[in-house]
Enzyme design. Structure first.
Site, short mmCIF file in Angstrom:
data_model
loop_
_atom_site.label_atom_id
_atom_site.label_comp_id
_atom_site.label_asym_id
_atom_site.label_seq_id
_atom_site.Cartn_x
_atom_site.Cartn_y
_atom_site.Cartn_z
N HIS A 46 0.96 -1.07 0.03
CA HIS A 46 -0.09 -0.16 0.26
C HIS A 46 0.66 1.53 0.22
O HIS A 46 1.76 0.82 0.69
CB HIS A 46 -0.95 0.00 1.60
CG HIS A 46 -1.82 -1.06 0.82
ND1 HIS A 46 -2.62 -1.31 0.10
CD2 HIS A 46 -2.27 -1.89 1.50
CE1 HIS A 46 -3.69 -2.43 0.48
NE2 HIS A 46 -2.70 -3.17 1.76
N ARG A 71 7.25 -5.03 3.01
CA ARG A 71 6.18 -5.63 2.63
C ARG A 71 6.37 -6.09 1.15
O ARG A 71 6.28 -4.90 0.75
CB ARG A 71 5.59 -5.17 3.20
CG ARG A 71 3.93 -6.30 2.74
CD ARG A 71 2.70 -5.52 4.20
NE ARG A 71 2.52 -4.35 3.47
CZ ARG A 71 0.95 -4.25 4.31
NH1 ARG A 71 0.39 -5.16 4.90
NH2 ARG A 71 0.80 -2.69 3.57
N GLU A 147 -4.08 -12.44 8.64
CA GLU A 147 -5.36 -11.19 8.25
C GLU A 147 -6.84 -11.97 7.55
O GLU A 147 -7.11 -10.39 6.81
CB GLU A 147 -4.34 -10.29 7.42
CG GLU A 147 -3.63 -9.98 6.14
CD GLU A 147 -3.31 -8.95 6.49
OE1 GLU A 147 -3.22 -8.02 6.35
OE2 GLU A 147 -2.89 -9.59 4.32
N ASP A 173 -6.60 -5.37 7.63
CA ASP A 173 -7.35 -6.79 7.02
C ASP A 173 -8.23 -8.07 8.00
O ASP A 173 -9.87 -8.29 7.63
CB ASP A 173 -6.55 -7.91 6.03
CG ASP A 173 -6.72 -6.42 4.51
OD1 ASP A 173 -7.11 -5.97 3.99
OD2 ASP A 173 -5.35 -6.19 4.55
#
Ligand code: 3PY
Ligand code: MG
Length: 253
Positions: A46, A71, A147, A173
Protein backbone atom coordinates in the site's frame (compact mmCIF):
# COMPACT_ATOMS: atom_id res chain seq x y z
CA UNK A 1 27.85 -12.21 6.57
CA UNK A 2 26.34 -9.27 8.49
CA UNK A 3 24.04 -10.71 11.17
CA UNK A 4 20.30 -10.11 11.19
CA UNK A 5 19.64 -8.22 14.42
CA UNK A 6 15.99 -9.26 14.34
CA UNK A 7 17.09 -12.84 14.96
CA UNK A 8 19.42 -11.72 17.75
CA UNK A 9 16.65 -9.71 19.45
CA UNK A 10 14.29 -12.70 19.23
CA UNK A 11 16.94 -15.15 20.50
CA UNK A 12 17.30 -12.98 23.58
CA UNK A 13 13.51 -12.94 24.07
CA UNK A 14 13.20 -9.25 23.19
CA UNK A 15 10.83 -7.33 20.95
CA UNK A 16 11.82 -5.36 17.87
CA UNK A 17 10.32 -1.90 17.39
CA UNK A 18 9.64 -1.58 13.68
CA UNK A 19 8.98 1.60 11.71
CA UNK A 20 6.96 1.71 8.50
CA UNK A 21 7.85 3.58 5.30
CA UNK A 22 5.30 4.81 2.77
CA UNK A 23 7.14 7.89 1.55
CA UNK A 24 9.07 6.91 -1.62
CA UNK A 25 12.19 8.89 -0.74
CA UNK A 26 15.71 7.86 0.22
CA UNK A 27 16.13 11.00 2.31
CA UNK A 28 12.97 10.34 4.27
CA UNK A 29 14.09 6.70 4.79
CA UNK A 30 17.48 7.94 5.97
CA UNK A 31 15.89 10.33 8.47
CA UNK A 32 13.69 7.52 9.82
CA UNK A 33 16.64 5.10 9.99
CA UNK A 34 18.60 7.57 12.13
CA UNK A 35 15.70 7.69 14.62
CA UNK A 36 16.84 4.37 16.11
CA UNK A 37 14.16 1.85 15.06
CA UNK A 38 15.31 -1.77 15.36
CA UNK A 39 13.99 -2.35 11.86
CA UNK A 40 12.26 -0.39 9.13
CA UNK A 41 9.78 -1.90 6.69
CA UNK A 42 9.40 -0.46 3.23
CA UNK A 43 5.79 -1.11 2.24
CA UNK A 44 5.30 -2.04 -1.40
CA UNK A 45 1.72 -3.26 -0.90
CA UNK A 46 0.00 0.00 0.00
CA UNK A 47 1.36 3.44 -0.83
CA UNK A 48 3.48 4.77 -3.68
CA UNK A 49 6.76 2.82 -3.28
CA UNK A 50 7.82 0.91 -6.39
CA UNK A 51 11.01 -1.07 -7.06
CA UNK A 52 12.78 2.00 -8.45
CA UNK A 53 12.28 3.90 -5.20
CA UNK A 54 12.81 0.82 -2.97
CA UNK A 55 16.52 0.33 -3.80
CA UNK A 56 17.71 3.83 -2.77
CA UNK A 57 15.55 3.57 0.36
CA UNK A 58 17.36 0.34 1.30
CA UNK A 59 20.68 2.08 0.61
CA UNK A 60 19.63 4.91 2.94
CA UNK A 61 18.64 2.48 5.72
CA UNK A 62 22.08 0.83 5.30
CA UNK A 63 23.73 3.97 6.67
CA UNK A 64 22.57 2.73 10.12
CA UNK A 65 22.26 -0.52 12.14
CA UNK A 66 18.49 -0.60 11.47
CA UNK A 67 17.43 -3.87 9.82
CA UNK A 68 15.93 -3.40 6.34
CA UNK A 69 12.59 -5.18 5.82
CA UNK A 70 10.22 -5.13 2.82
CA UNK A 71 6.52 -5.91 2.61
CA UNK A 72 5.87 -7.17 -0.88
CA UNK A 73 2.54 -6.34 -2.55
CA UNK A 74 1.47 -9.96 -2.99
CA UNK A 75 2.75 -13.54 -2.67
CA UNK A 76 4.78 -13.38 -5.86
CA UNK A 77 8.04 -15.34 -6.04
CA UNK A 78 9.59 -12.97 -8.58
CA UNK A 79 9.09 -9.99 -6.25
CA UNK A 80 10.29 -11.91 -3.19
CA UNK A 81 13.55 -12.65 -5.00
CA UNK A 82 13.93 -9.08 -6.28
CA UNK A 83 13.60 -7.52 -2.83
CA UNK A 84 16.01 -10.06 -1.32
CA UNK A 85 18.53 -9.45 -4.10
CA UNK A 86 18.23 -5.72 -3.34
CA UNK A 87 19.36 -6.40 0.25
CA UNK A 88 16.20 -6.82 2.29
CA UNK A 89 16.94 -8.88 5.42
CA UNK A 90 13.30 -9.84 6.01
CA UNK A 91 10.28 -10.21 3.79
CA UNK A 92 6.70 -9.70 4.96
CA UNK A 93 4.17 -11.43 2.71
CA UNK A 94 0.54 -10.27 2.88
CA UNK A 95 -2.53 -12.53 2.91
CA UNK A 96 -0.96 -15.94 3.51
CA UNK A 97 -4.08 -18.07 3.86
CA UNK A 98 -3.03 -21.69 3.29
CA UNK A 99 -0.11 -24.03 3.87
CA UNK A 100 0.56 -24.11 0.11
CA UNK A 101 0.79 -20.32 -0.04
CA UNK A 102 3.15 -20.31 2.96
CA UNK A 103 5.33 -22.98 1.30
CA UNK A 104 5.50 -21.01 -1.96
CA UNK A 105 6.51 -17.85 -0.04
CA UNK A 106 9.17 -19.49 2.13
CA UNK A 107 10.56 -21.49 -0.81
CA UNK A 108 11.11 -18.28 -2.78
CA UNK A 109 13.23 -16.92 0.11
CA UNK A 110 15.57 -19.96 0.32
CA UNK A 111 18.23 -21.23 -2.05
CA UNK A 112 18.20 -24.88 -3.15
CA UNK A 113 18.00 -27.44 -1.59
CA UNK A 114 15.84 -25.61 0.99
CA UNK A 115 13.83 -23.67 -1.57
CA UNK A 116 13.86 -22.40 -5.13
CA UNK A 117 15.34 -18.89 -4.84
CA UNK A 118 17.19 -18.01 -8.03
CA UNK A 119 20.79 -16.83 -7.79
CA UNK A 120 21.61 -13.12 -8.29
CA UNK A 121 22.12 -11.19 -5.01
CA UNK A 122 23.44 -8.09 -6.81
CA UNK A 123 23.10 -5.69 -3.87
CA UNK A 124 22.55 -8.20 -1.06
CA UNK A 125 26.26 -9.13 -1.16
CA UNK A 126 27.25 -5.45 -0.84
CA UNK A 127 25.03 -5.10 2.24
CA UNK A 128 25.41 -8.60 3.73
CA UNK A 129 28.99 -9.39 2.75
CA UNK A 130 30.81 -11.53 0.16
CA UNK A 131 29.72 -14.77 1.91
CA UNK A 132 26.03 -13.74 1.61
CA UNK A 133 25.04 -16.78 -0.43
CA UNK A 134 26.49 -19.23 2.13
CA UNK A 135 24.45 -17.83 5.01
CA UNK A 136 21.41 -16.14 3.44
CA UNK A 137 19.03 -19.02 4.22
CA UNK A 138 19.64 -18.90 7.98
CA UNK A 139 19.88 -15.09 8.07
CA UNK A 140 16.95 -13.77 6.02
CA UNK A 141 13.67 -13.71 7.98
CA UNK A 142 10.39 -14.92 6.47
CA UNK A 143 7.22 -13.37 7.89
CA UNK A 144 3.74 -14.43 6.76
CA UNK A 145 0.81 -12.10 7.38
CA UNK A 146 -2.18 -13.65 9.11
CA UNK A 147 -5.08 -11.34 8.29
CA UNK A 148 -8.09 -13.33 7.15
CA UNK A 149 -10.65 -15.78 8.52
CA UNK A 150 -9.25 -18.39 6.12
CA UNK A 151 -5.74 -17.97 7.56
CA UNK A 152 -7.15 -18.43 11.09
CA UNK A 153 -8.81 -21.66 9.98
CA UNK A 154 -5.50 -22.91 8.53
CA UNK A 155 -3.28 -21.44 11.25
CA UNK A 156 -1.71 -24.67 12.51
CA UNK A 157 -0.83 -25.83 8.97
CA UNK A 158 0.67 -22.45 8.05
CA UNK A 159 2.75 -22.26 11.22
CA UNK A 160 4.10 -25.76 10.61
CA UNK A 161 5.81 -24.83 7.33
CA UNK A 162 9.57 -25.40 7.71
CA UNK A 163 11.56 -22.20 7.22
CA UNK A 164 8.79 -19.85 8.34
CA UNK A 165 10.30 -17.61 11.03
CA UNK A 166 7.47 -15.30 12.05
CA UNK A 167 3.87 -14.26 11.53
CA UNK A 168 2.58 -10.70 11.32
CA UNK A 169 -0.98 -9.74 12.17
CA UNK A 170 -2.67 -7.17 9.92
CA UNK A 171 -5.45 -5.85 12.17
CA UNK A 172 -7.21 -3.90 9.42
CA UNK A 173 -7.67 -6.82 7.06
CA UNK A 174 -8.27 -9.26 9.90
CA UNK A 175 -11.03 -7.05 11.35
CA UNK A 176 -12.48 -6.61 7.86
CA UNK A 177 -12.48 -10.35 7.24
CA UNK A 178 -14.17 -11.06 10.58
CA UNK A 179 -16.93 -8.57 9.81
CA UNK A 180 -15.82 -5.65 12.00
CA UNK A 181 -14.37 -3.36 9.34
CA UNK A 182 -10.82 -2.07 9.03
CA UNK A 183 -8.87 -0.24 11.74
CA UNK A 184 -5.86 -0.47 14.02
CA UNK A 185 -5.51 -1.07 17.77
CA UNK A 186 -8.56 -3.33 17.95
CA UNK A 187 -10.64 -3.81 21.06
CA UNK A 188 -13.61 -5.83 19.73
CA UNK A 189 -13.58 -9.10 21.74
CA UNK A 190 -13.83 -11.31 18.62
CA UNK A 191 -10.89 -9.57 16.91
CA UNK A 192 -8.84 -9.47 20.12
CA UNK A 193 -9.47 -13.19 20.64
CA UNK A 194 -8.29 -13.91 17.07
CA UNK A 195 -5.13 -11.82 17.60
CA UNK A 196 -4.39 -13.65 20.85
CA UNK A 197 -4.94 -16.99 19.14
CA UNK A 198 -2.32 -16.12 16.51
CA UNK A 199 0.14 -15.07 19.23
CA UNK A 200 -0.38 -18.23 21.31
CA UNK A 201 -0.09 -20.54 18.28
CA UNK A 202 3.06 -18.79 17.02
CA UNK A 203 4.71 -19.16 20.41
CA UNK A 204 3.76 -22.85 20.55
CA UNK A 205 5.49 -23.34 17.20
CA UNK A 206 8.56 -21.37 18.31
CA UNK A 207 7.88 -18.52 15.84
CA UNK A 208 8.02 -14.81 16.54
CA UNK A 209 4.71 -12.95 16.32
CA UNK A 210 4.36 -9.40 15.04
CA UNK A 211 1.51 -6.92 14.75
CA UNK A 212 0.82 -3.54 13.14
CA UNK A 213 -0.25 -0.87 15.64
CA UNK A 214 -1.25 2.77 15.40
CA UNK A 215 0.11 4.12 18.68
CA UNK A 216 2.99 3.50 21.09
CA UNK A 217 0.69 2.70 24.06
CA UNK A 218 -1.04 -0.11 22.17
CA UNK A 219 2.33 -1.34 20.83
CA UNK A 220 3.70 -1.54 24.39
CA UNK A 221 0.65 -3.54 25.47
CA UNK A 222 1.26 -5.96 22.60
CA UNK A 223 4.91 -6.38 23.68
CA UNK A 224 3.71 -7.13 27.23
CA UNK A 225 1.41 -9.81 25.79
CA UNK A 226 4.38 -11.44 24.05
CA UNK A 227 4.56 -9.95 20.56
CA UNK A 228 8.20 -9.73 19.43
CA UNK A 229 7.81 -7.39 16.47
CA UNK A 230 5.63 -4.30 16.75
CA UNK A 231 5.14 -1.81 13.97
CA UNK A 232 4.07 1.62 15.16
CA UNK A 233 2.39 4.07 12.79
CA UNK A 234 4.22 5.09 9.59
CA UNK A 235 6.47 7.84 8.30
CA UNK A 236 3.56 9.59 6.55
CA UNK A 237 1.24 9.43 9.59
CA UNK A 238 3.97 10.58 11.98
CA UNK A 239 4.81 13.53 9.74
CA UNK A 240 1.14 14.46 9.31
CA UNK A 241 0.32 14.32 13.03
CA UNK A 242 3.45 16.22 14.11
CA UNK A 243 2.84 18.90 11.48
CA UNK A 244 -0.84 19.24 12.39
CA UNK A 245 0.17 19.52 16.05
CA UNK A 246 2.61 22.35 15.32
CA UNK A 247 0.08 24.28 13.25
CA UNK A 248 -2.60 23.88 15.94
CA UNK A 249 -0.18 24.88 18.72
CA UNK A 250 0.90 28.07 16.96
CA UNK A 251 -2.66 29.02 15.99
CA UNK A 252 -3.92 28.21 19.47
CA UNK A 253 -1.17 29.91 21.30
C1 3PY B 1 -3.47 -4.68 7.96
O1 3PY B 1 -3.75 -4.15 9.05
O2 3PY B 1 -4.26 -5.34 7.30
C2 3PY B 1 -2.14 -4.50 7.44
O3 3PY B 1 -1.81 -5.09 6.44
C3 3PY B 1 -1.21 -3.58 8.16
O4 3PY B 1 -0.46 -2.85 7.25
MG1 MG C 1 -3.37 -6.02 5.43
Amino acid sequence: MRENRLREIWRQGGAAVNGWLHVPSSFSAEVMAHAGWDSLTVDMQHGPVDYGSLVPMLQAISTTETVPVVRIPWNDAGLVMQVLDAGSYAVICPMVNTREQAEAFVGACRYPPHGYRSYGPYRATLYGGPDYTDHADETVVTMAMIETREALENLEEILGVPGLDAVFVGPADLGQSLGYGPGMDRDEPVVVEAIERVLAAAREHGLAAGIFTGAPEYASRMVEKGFQFVTVSSDARLMASAAAGVVAAVRGG
